[in-house]
Design an enzyme around this catalytic site. Structure first.
Site: not given
Ligand SMILES: Nc1nc(=O)c2c([nH]1)NC[C@@H]1CN(c3ccc(C(=O)N[C@@H](CCC(=O)O)C(=O)O)cc3)C=[N+]21
Ligand SMILES: [Mg+2]
Length: 304
Positions: A52, A96, A119
């Protein structure tokens, strides 16, 4: 053969659009500002937060990474939020999740100024979204809609079935699909004969949080599957349930000792007409939509 809806390609398109908006804003002397607050050291958060912060920098935002200690109190966090709320140069505030136990997450999230809530977790934004007002929508559900639209999958009139009713994914995804004129059904753990319901879906959104929960028998042939789940598998037994005989996953498992699987069993994708893979699907859109929301917040807040 089903079509793979590639999150990386679509995320790159969105980021390109955001970059152009940032340029236009720069010409008017405005730089979107994003504050990412990461408390303590949650291993799973590291990679997402880094992504991010890095993406927001690449796009030319003012980017601030704030890292309170694991032992921070709710009061200290509220003071931080108040400071960020008051700052003219900050358009978006992201705290987060998960937060340590001693911090009251609800109190905190409710303290974020709704116009800076990129968010889309604040109840004011949830209410605005459902009331059809201008709102900052949660990034993951917004990403689901972007994938469908940018892949040319018709939403209007489609039967959309959302499995999972969380406040940050299932419920807002259903609302956004409804706004696009889908016929929407929300399913959950108490739904009777779940398979009979999911088999009606032209668009199936899986947001349950359980690895491989959606099985082939639950999918209408040719349906579009959007897999929101991200589950880490680290035992041979679990691995074999999903990826036995898959050479690519086998190599990844051998190298890292774990692999990701969504809420959809890989065999269920084979029944679909198109699907988002895990990894490489919705997760990447979540970050792209956070950037889009931040630019949007900057424009709205600054009356542009
Ligand atoms: N305030 C807050 N806002 C959020 O939006 C938030 C949070 N907290 N806490 C955790 C979760 C999880 N989340 C993700 C973001 C990007 C991928 C992402 O980029 N995933 C890739 C890579 C996964 C990997 O290789 O680990 C994919 O799916 O290909 C996944 C999960 C946002 N979150
Ligand atoms: Mg999320």
């Amino acid at each position: 053969m089903p079509k793979v809806l590639d999150g990386a390609t679509i995320a790159a398109e969105i980021k390109q659009d955001v970059a152009e908006e940032v340029k236009a804003l720069a010409a008017r002397g405005v730089k979107p500002g994003l504050a990412v607050v990461q408390v303590g050291h949650v291993p799973a958060s590291e990679i997402y937060v880094r992504n991010k912060v890095q993406t927001s920098k690449e796009l030319g935002f003012l980017s601030e990474h704030i890292t309170p200690a694991e032992t921070v109190t709710t009061e200290e966090m509220l003071a931080l939020i108040a400071t960020l709320n008051a700052r003219e140069d900050i358009d978006g505030i992201l705290v987060q999740l998960p937060l340590p136990k001693q911090v009251d997450a609800k109190v905190l999230l409710d303290a974020i100024a709704p116009e800076k809530d990129v968010d889309g977790f604040h109840p004011v934004n949830a209410g605005r979204l459902q009331a059809g007002r201008q709102a900052l929508a949660p990034c993951t559900p917004a990403g689901v809609i972007e994938i469908l639209k940018r892949s040319g999958i018709p939403i209007s009139g489609a039967n959309a079935v959302v499995v999972g009713r969380s406040d940050i994914v299932g419920k807002p995804a259903a609302m956004l699909l409804l706004h696009e004129n889908a016929t929407v059904t929300i399913c959950h753990s108490k739904t009777r004969d779940l398979g009979a319901v999911t088999r009606q879906a032209d668009i199936l959104v899986a947001a349950i949080g359980r690895p491989g929960f959606i099985t082939p028998d639950m999918v209408k042939p040719g349906a579009t599957i959007i897999d929101v789940g991200i589950n880490r598998i680290d035992t041979r037994e679990e691995f074999d349930k999903f990826f036995k005989g898959n050479d690519k996953r086998e190599a990844a498992f051998a190298k890292r000792g774990s692999v990701l699987v969504g809420d959809v069993h890989p065999a269920a994708f084979e029944v679909s007409g198109a699907y988002t893979p895990v990894p490489g699907g919705v997760g990447l859109l979540t970050i792209a939509m956070l950037m889009a929301n931040t630019v949007r917040a900057a424009k709205i807040r600054r009356g542009m």
